[in-house]
Design a protein around this motif. Structure first.
Motif, PDB file in Angstrom:
ATOM      1  N   ARG A   1       0.824  -1.211   0.000  1.00  0.00           N
ATOM      2  CA  ARG A   1       0.000   0.000   0.000  1.00  0.00           C
ATOM      3  C   ARG A   1       0.854   1.254   0.000  1.00  0.00           C
ATOM      4  NH1 ARG A   1      -2.240  -4.121   0.076  1.00  0.00           N
ATOM      5  NH2 ARG A   1      -4.463  -4.538   0.198  1.00  0.00           N
ATOM      6  N   VAL A   2       1.951   1.240   0.748  1.00  0.00           N
ATOM      7  CA  VAL A   2       2.867   2.385   0.747  1.00  0.00           C
ATOM      8  C   VAL A   2       3.436   2.564  -0.658  1.00  0.00           C
ATOM      9  CG1 VAL A   2       5.096   3.265   1.591  1.00  0.00           C
ATOM     10  CG2 VAL A   2       3.430   2.327   3.207  1.00  0.00           C
ATOM     11  N   ASN A   3       3.825   1.478  -1.297  1.00  0.00           N
ATOM     12  CA  ASN A   3       4.358   1.564  -2.664  1.00  0.00           C
ATOM     13  C   ASN A   3       3.299   2.055  -3.648  1.00  0.00           C
ATOM     14  OD1 ASN A   3       6.916   0.773  -1.906  1.00  0.00           O
ATOM     15  ND2 ASN A   3       6.554  -1.385  -2.345  1.00  0.00           N
ATOM     16  N   ALA A   4       2.047   1.631  -3.476  1.00  0.00           N
ATOM     17  CA  ALA A   4       0.956   2.110  -4.341  1.00  0.00           C
ATOM     18  C   ALA A   4       0.715   3.602  -4.127  1.00  0.00           C
ATOM     19  CB  ALA A   4      -0.315   1.315  -4.077  1.00  0.00           C
ATOM     20  N   ALA A   5       0.792   4.047  -2.874  1.00  0.00           N
ATOM     21  CA  ALA A   5       0.628   5.476  -2.578  1.00  0.00           C
ATOM     22  C   ALA A   5       1.764   6.273  -3.206  1.00  0.00           C
ATOM     23  CB  ALA A   5       0.583   5.700  -1.070  1.00  0.00           C
ATOM     24  N   ARG A   6       2.988   5.765  -3.076  1.00  0.00           N
ATOM     25  CA  ARG A   6       4.130   6.435  -3.701  1.00  0.00           C
ATOM     26  C   ARG A   6       3.935   6.532  -5.210  1.00  0.00           C
ATOM     27  NH1 ARG A   6       8.719   3.282  -0.485  1.00  0.00           N
ATOM     28  NH2 ARG A   6       9.182   4.829   1.106  1.00  0.00           N
ATOM     29  N   SER A   7       3.543   5.435  -5.809  1.00  0.00           N
ATOM     30  CA  SER A   7       3.342   5.410  -7.257  1.00  0.00           C
ATOM     31  C   SER A   7       2.291   6.431  -7.684  1.00  0.00           C
ATOM     32  CB  SER A   7       2.927   4.007  -7.691  1.00  0.00           C
ATOM     33  OG  SER A   7       2.702   3.959  -9.064  1.00  0.00           O
ATOM     34  N   ALA A   8       1.220   6.545  -6.918  1.00  0.00           N
ATOM     35  CA  ALA A   8       0.127   7.471  -7.249  1.00  0.00           C
ATOM     36  C   ALA A   8       0.584   8.930  -7.233  1.00  0.00           C
ATOM     37  CB  ALA A   8      -1.034   7.278  -6.284  1.00  0.00           C
ATOM     38  N   ILE A   9       1.585   9.237  -6.398  1.00  0.00           N
ATOM     39  CA  ILE A   9       2.049  10.621  -6.297  1.00  0.00           C
ATOM     40  C   ILE A   9       3.442  10.812  -6.898  1.00  0.00           C
ATOM     41  CG2 ILE A   9       0.565  11.215  -4.357  1.00  0.00           C
ATOM     42  CD1 ILE A   9       2.990  10.809  -2.504  1.00  0.00           C
TER      43      ILE A   9
ATOM     44  N   ASP B   1       6.272   9.146  -6.534  1.00  0.00           N
ATOM     45  CA  ASP B   1       7.407   8.945  -5.639  1.00  0.00           C
ATOM     46  C   ASP B   1       7.911   7.514  -5.822  1.00  0.00           C
ATOM     47  OD1 ASP B   1       9.290   9.453  -3.675  1.00  0.00           O
ATOM     48  OD2 ASP B   1       7.845   9.774  -2.065  1.00  0.00           O
ATOM     49  N   THR B   2       9.087   7.227  -5.303  1.00  0.00           N
ATOM     50  CA  THR B   2       9.624   5.875  -5.352  1.00  0.00           C
ATOM     51  C   THR B   2      10.252   5.538  -4.013  1.00  0.00           C
ATOM     52  OG1 THR B   2      11.842   6.525  -6.067  1.00  0.00           O
ATOM     53  CG2 THR B   2      10.206   6.116  -7.813  1.00  0.00           C
ATOM     54  N   GLY B   3      10.455   4.250  -3.791  1.00  0.00           N
ATOM     55  CA  GLY B   3      11.143   3.825  -2.583  1.00  0.00           C
ATOM     56  C   GLY B   3      12.596   4.251  -2.578  1.00  0.00           C
ATOM     57  N   GLU B   4      13.157   4.410  -3.762  1.00  0.00           N
ATOM     58  CA  GLU B   4      14.547   4.853  -3.864  1.00  0.00           C
ATOM     59  C   GLU B   4      14.681   6.332  -3.493  1.00  0.00           C
ATOM     60  OE1 GLU B   4      17.409   5.575  -7.556  1.00  0.00           O
ATOM     61  OE2 GLU B   4      16.923   3.454  -7.253  1.00  0.00           O
ATOM     62  N   LYS B   5      13.830   7.171  -4.049  1.00  0.00           N
ATOM     63  CA  LYS B   5      13.909   8.617  -3.783  1.00  0.00           C
ATOM     64  C   LYS B   5      13.284   8.993  -2.449  1.00  0.00           C
ATOM     65  CE  LYS B   5      14.083  10.058  -8.568  1.00  0.00           C
ATOM     66  NZ  LYS B   5      13.510  10.854  -9.625  1.00  0.00           N
ATOM     67  N   GLN B   6      12.147   8.408  -2.118  1.00  0.00           N
ATOM     68  CA  GLN B   6      11.408   8.733  -0.899  1.00  0.00           C
ATOM     69  C   GLN B   6      11.260  10.243  -0.736  1.00  0.00           C
ATOM     70  OE1 GLN B   6      12.293   6.497   2.636  1.00  0.00           O
ATOM     71  NE2 GLN B   6      12.938   4.726   1.462  1.00  0.00           N
ATOM     72  N   ARG B   7      10.903  10.892  -1.827  1.00  0.00           N
ATOM     73  CA  ARG B   7      10.771  12.346  -1.852  1.00  0.00           C
ATOM     74  C   ARG B   7       9.603  12.837  -0.999  1.00  0.00           C
ATOM     75  NH1 ARG B   7       9.112  12.575  -6.489  1.00  0.00           N
ATOM     76  NH2 ARG B   7       7.213  13.760  -6.356  1.00  0.00           N
ATOM     77  N   LEU B   8       8.469  12.136  -1.066  1.00  0.00           N
ATOM     78  CA  LEU B   8       7.279  12.572  -0.338  1.00  0.00           C
ATOM     79  C   LEU B   8       6.890  11.614   0.788  1.00  0.00           C
ATOM     80  CD1 LEU B   8       5.180  13.744  -3.396  1.00  0.00           C
ATOM     81  CD2 LEU B   8       6.315  15.189  -1.716  1.00  0.00           C
ATOM     82  N   ILE B   9       7.110  10.333   0.579  1.00  0.00           N
ATOM     83  CA  ILE B   9       6.781   9.340   1.617  1.00  0.00           C
ATOM     84  C   ILE B   9       8.055   8.598   1.971  1.00  0.00           C
ATOM     85  CG2 ILE B   9       5.472   7.278   2.202  1.00  0.00           C
ATOM     86  CD1 ILE B   9       3.333   8.167   0.215  1.00  0.00           C
ATOM     87  N   LYS B  10       8.422   8.709   3.246  1.00  0.00           N
ATOM     88  CA  LYS B  10       9.579   8.000   3.754  1.00  0.00           C
ATOM     89  C   LYS B  10       9.070   6.816   4.569  1.00  0.00           C
ATOM     90  CE  LYS B  10      12.362  12.183   3.992  1.00  0.00           C
ATOM     91  NZ  LYS B  10      11.596  12.861   3.006  1.00  0.00           N
ATOM     92  N   TYR B  11       9.613   5.625   4.289  1.00  0.00           N
ATOM     93  CA  TYR B  11       9.139   4.413   4.962  1.00  0.00           C
ATOM     94  C   TYR B  11      10.331   3.545   5.275  1.00  0.00           C
ATOM     95  CZ  TYR B  11       6.698  -0.050   5.608  1.00  0.00           C
ATOM     96  OH  TYR B  11       6.230  -1.238   6.102  1.00  0.00           O
ATOM     97  N   CYS B  12      10.494   3.221   6.553  1.00  0.00           N
ATOM     98  CA  CYS B  12      11.612   2.370   6.940  1.00  0.00           C
ATOM     99  C   CYS B  12      11.130   1.093   7.604  1.00  0.00           C
ATOM    100  CB  CYS B  12      12.563   3.134   7.854  1.00  0.00           C
ATOM    101  SG  CYS B  12      11.868   3.538   9.461  1.00  0.00           S
TER     102      CYS B  12
END
Length: 96
Positions: free
Chosen positions: A68-76, A78-89
């Motif tokens: 879901r975090v990845n889907a949210a990133r994709s929608a806006i 963002d990527t897991g690599e950049k984590q520009r808007l959503i940071k997830y650890c």
């Protein structure tokens, strides 16, 4: 309420996400996740708080949360690599 960030708008009354004038289709859980992160953007939230807010304390696997975090990133855009808007650890999540 409309939350604006970059060229996106999250309309919580209509439960819609927009990029400029285009509606971006997201699942209800992804919308709720974005809504929760935007409303709590000034702090880092724990995985437990996020699960409680979005899934109402239902048991959620780490894989489902990550998806879901990845889907949210994709929608806006963002990527897991950049984590520009959503940071997830894994244990903590935040919105920039």
């Amino acid at each position: 309420m409309r939350y604006l960030f970059e060229d996106y708008a999250l309309d919580t009354d209509r439960r819609e996400l927009y990029r400029a004038t285009d509606v971006i289709i997201v699942t209800p859980q992804v919308f709720d996740l974005l809504d929760y992160l935007v409303r709590n953007r000034e702090r880092v939230v724990s995985k437990d708080y996020l699960i409680n807010a979005v899934w109402s304390e239902r048991i959620v696997s780490d894989a489902a949360l990550t998806a879901r975090v990845n889907a949210a990133r994709s929608a806006i855009g963002d990527t897991g690599e950049k984590q520009r808007l959503i940071k997830y650890c894994g244990a903590k999540v935040s919105a920039s």
